[in-house]
Design a protein around this motif. Structure first.
Motif, PDB file in Angstrom:
ATOM      1  N   MET A  32       0.947  -0.860   0.271  1.00 53.89           N
ATOM      2  CA  MET A  32      -0.149  -0.452  -0.105  1.00 53.89           C
ATOM      3  C   MET A  32       1.057   1.516   0.037  1.00 53.89           C
ATOM      4  N   ILE A  33       2.270   1.706   1.001  1.00 50.64           N
ATOM      5  CA  ILE A  33       2.551   2.153   1.000  1.00 50.64           C
ATOM      6  C   ILE A  33       3.711   2.502  -0.917  1.00 50.64           C
ATOM      7  N   LEU A  34       3.980   1.497  -0.849  1.00 51.33           N
ATOM      8  CA  LEU A  34       4.940   1.917  -2.391  1.00 51.33           C
ATOM      9  C   LEU A  34       3.578   1.792  -3.253  1.00 51.33           C
ATOM     10  N   GLU A  35       2.596   1.500  -3.508  1.00 55.49           N
ATOM     11  CA  GLU A  35       1.612   2.121  -4.347  1.00 55.49           C
ATOM     12  C   GLU A  35       0.882   3.597  -4.150  1.00 55.49           C
ATOM     13  N   ALA A  36       0.828   4.328  -2.406  1.00 56.98           N
ATOM     14  CA  ALA A  36       0.889   5.418  -2.625  1.00 56.98           C
ATOM     15  C   ALA A  36       1.992   6.067  -3.679  1.00 56.98           C
ATOM     16  N   GLY A  37       3.421   5.739  -3.534  1.00 57.56           N
ATOM     17  CA  GLY A  37       4.791   5.938  -3.591  1.00 57.56           C
ATOM     18  C   GLY A  37       3.950   6.418  -5.391  1.00 57.56           C
ATOM     19  N   ARG A  38       3.913   4.840  -6.469  1.00 56.63           N
ATOM     20  CA  ARG A  38       3.568   5.239  -7.333  1.00 56.63           C
ATOM     21  C   ARG A  38       3.137   5.863  -8.518  1.00 56.63           C
ATOM     22  N   TRP A  39       2.226   6.247  -7.900  1.00 57.11           N
ATOM     23  CA  TRP A  39       1.253   7.115  -7.954  1.00 57.11           C
ATOM     24  C   TRP A  39       1.193   9.060  -7.388  1.00 57.11           C
ATOM     25  N   THR A  40       1.973   9.044  -7.122  1.00 56.35           N
ATOM     26  CA  THR A  40       2.576  10.375  -6.756  1.00 56.35           C
ATOM     27  C   THR A  40       2.752  11.216  -8.445  1.00 56.35           C
ATOM     28  N   PRO A  41       1.803  12.176  -8.547  1.00 56.19           N
ATOM     29  CA  PRO A  41       2.105  12.848  -9.663  1.00 56.19           C
ATOM     30  C   PRO A  41       3.933  13.799  -9.584  1.00 56.19           C
ATOM     31  N   SER A  42       3.753  13.790 -11.710  1.00 57.60           N
ATOM     32  CA  SER A  42       5.517  13.719 -11.301  1.00 57.60           C
ATOM     33  C   SER A  42       5.260  14.456 -13.172  1.00 57.60           C
ATOM     34  N   ALA A  43       6.677  15.784 -12.537  1.00 53.23           N
ATOM     35  CA  ALA A  43       5.927  17.103 -14.033  1.00 53.23           C
ATOM     36  C   ALA A  43       6.637  15.828 -15.090  1.00 53.23           C
ATOM     37  N   ALA A  84      16.284   9.434  -6.751  1.00 55.38           N
ATOM     38  CA  ALA A  84      15.707   9.989  -7.678  1.00 55.38           C
ATOM     39  C   ALA A  84      16.271   9.872  -9.246  1.00 55.38           C
ATOM     40  N   LYS A  85      15.729   9.336 -10.223  1.00 50.44           N
ATOM     41  CA  LYS A  85      16.763   9.020 -11.127  1.00 50.44           C
ATOM     42  C   LYS A  85      17.013  10.814 -12.067  1.00 50.44           C
ATOM     43  N   ILE A  86      18.364  11.247 -11.916  1.00 45.04           N
ATOM     44  CA  ILE A  86      18.649  12.341 -12.323  1.00 45.04           C
ATOM     45  C   ILE A  86      18.163  12.930 -13.868  1.00 45.04           C
ATOM     46  N   LYS A  87      18.873  12.192 -14.660  1.00 44.58           N
ATOM     47  CA  LYS A  87      18.851  11.578 -15.774  1.00 44.58           C
ATOM     48  C   LYS A  87      17.225  12.153 -16.037  1.00 44.58           C
ATOM     49  N   ILE A  95      11.944  17.987  -6.999  1.00 43.20           N
ATOM     50  CA  ILE A  95      10.014  17.849  -6.681  1.00 43.20           C
ATOM     51  C   ILE A  95       8.935  17.014  -6.521  1.00 43.20           C
ATOM     52  N   ASP A  96       9.652  16.201  -7.749  1.00 42.69           N
ATOM     53  CA  ASP A  96       8.809  14.716  -7.954  1.00 42.69           C
ATOM     54  C   ASP A  96       9.219  13.649  -6.887  1.00 42.69           C
ATOM     55  N   THR A  97      10.211  13.255  -6.490  1.00 48.64           N
ATOM     56  CA  THR A  97      10.342  12.408  -5.177  1.00 48.64           C
ATOM     57  C   THR A  97      10.161  13.284  -3.335  1.00 48.64           C
ATOM     58  N   SER A  98      10.522  14.001  -3.857  1.00 50.62           N
ATOM     59  CA  SER A  98       9.596  15.114  -1.663  1.00 50.62           C
ATOM     60  C   SER A  98       7.906  14.603  -2.229  1.00 50.62           C
ATOM     61  N   LEU A  99       7.341  14.804  -3.051  1.00 53.77           N
ATOM     62  CA  LEU A  99       6.017  14.183  -3.449  1.00 53.77           C
ATOM     63  C   LEU A  99       6.208  12.708  -2.515  1.00 53.77           C
ATOM     64  N   VAL A 100       6.921  11.547  -3.883  1.00 54.33           N
ATOM     65  CA  VAL A 100       6.343  10.405  -3.380  1.00 54.33           C
ATOM     66  C   VAL A 100       6.695  10.415  -1.540  1.00 54.33           C
ATOM     67  N   SER A 101       7.910  11.203  -1.382  1.00 58.36           N
ATOM     68  CA  SER A 101       7.984  10.639   0.285  1.00 58.36           C
ATOM     69  C   SER A 101       6.082  11.144   0.668  1.00 58.36           C
ATOM     70  N   MET A 102       5.861  12.750   0.821  1.00 62.09           N
ATOM     71  CA  MET A 102       4.701  12.664   1.747  1.00 62.09           C
ATOM     72  C   MET A 102       3.940  11.821   1.024  1.00 62.09           C
ATOM     73  N   ASN A 103       3.717  11.173  -0.177  1.00 62.10           N
ATOM     74  CA  ASN A 103       2.088  10.326   0.061  1.00 62.10           C
ATOM     75  C   ASN A 103       2.667   9.324   0.578  1.00 62.10           C
TER      76      ASN A 103
END
Ligand SMILES: Cc1cc2nc3c(=O)[nH]c(=O)nc-3n(C[C@H](O)[C@H](O)[C@H](O)COP(=O)(O)O)c2cc1C
Length: 167
Positions: A32-43, A84-87, A95-103
């Motif tokens: 469930m925690i991983l799924e919440a991360g997977r469904w994070t919005p990203s640029a 975070a995969k920088i490339k 920002i994208d991975t910070s949102l993952v963290s919060m989710n």
């Protein structure tokens, strides 16, 4: 849709947890925690991330030692490294991975599982332990565990009239 008053209360009730029971978290809850991360919005929906689930006691012990104030991580049952995969998204990976963290933090809280964002850590050392390379940024390692003892009192927040402007 979730009822908005209930959501606001949920957001206000969440705390960073720094005391954990040494009790295994079920696979369903981890998923469930991983799924919440997977469904994070990203640029541009680039999803510039990878998650490393750390359950190996030796690796957990080594990782906990890389956190500057991470004594509380000793004995945790599980942690998830957010990489975070920088490339993949050079401009937005932080920002994208910070949102993952919060989710993930919020999903954990909904499951009665505590966590705390580890920001102050020896990232290079932790990256080495996890076998990460130059193109990876280790955002954080979130320890997860059932809360031990009392839920901490709320930390303070600046009042709205100090942080909001209407124009
Ligand atoms: C980017 C970030 C980095 C943080 N780094 C640490 C850390 O290294 N160690 C720690 O104990 N807490 C860390 N925290 C947790 C904060 O101290 C905590 O969120 C804040 O005091 C508010 O408390 P609350 O989460 O209980 O509302 C971090 C939080 C954020 C968002």
């Amino acid at each position: 849709m979730i009822e908005s008053e209930a959501l606001l209360k949920f957001l206000k009730d969440r705390r960073s947890i720094r005391s954990f029971q040494d009790k295994v978290i079920s696979e369903k809850e981890i998923e469930m925690i991983l799924e919440a991360g997977r469904w994070t919005p990203s640029a541009s929906n680039r999803q510039p991330w990878e998650f490393i689930v750390i359950q190996n006691k030796e690796i957990l012990e080594k990782i906990s030692k890389t956190a500057f104030y991470g004594k509380f991580m000793k004995g945790i049952p599980i942690a998830i490294a957010i990489v975070a995969k920088i490339k993949t998204s050079p401009k937005w990976y932080l920002i994208d991975t910070s949102l993952v963290s919060m989710n993930m933090i919020l999903m954990a809280w909904s499951l009665g599982i505590g966590t705390c964002w580890i920001g102050a850590m020896n990232r290079e050392k932790a990256k080495e332990i996890l076998g990460l390379g130059d193109k990876d940024h280790l955002l954080t390692v979130l320890p997860f565990g059932y809360i031990k003892g009392e839920i901490p009192e709320p930390t303070s927040r600046k009042p709205l009239n100090k942080i909001v402007k209407y124009v």
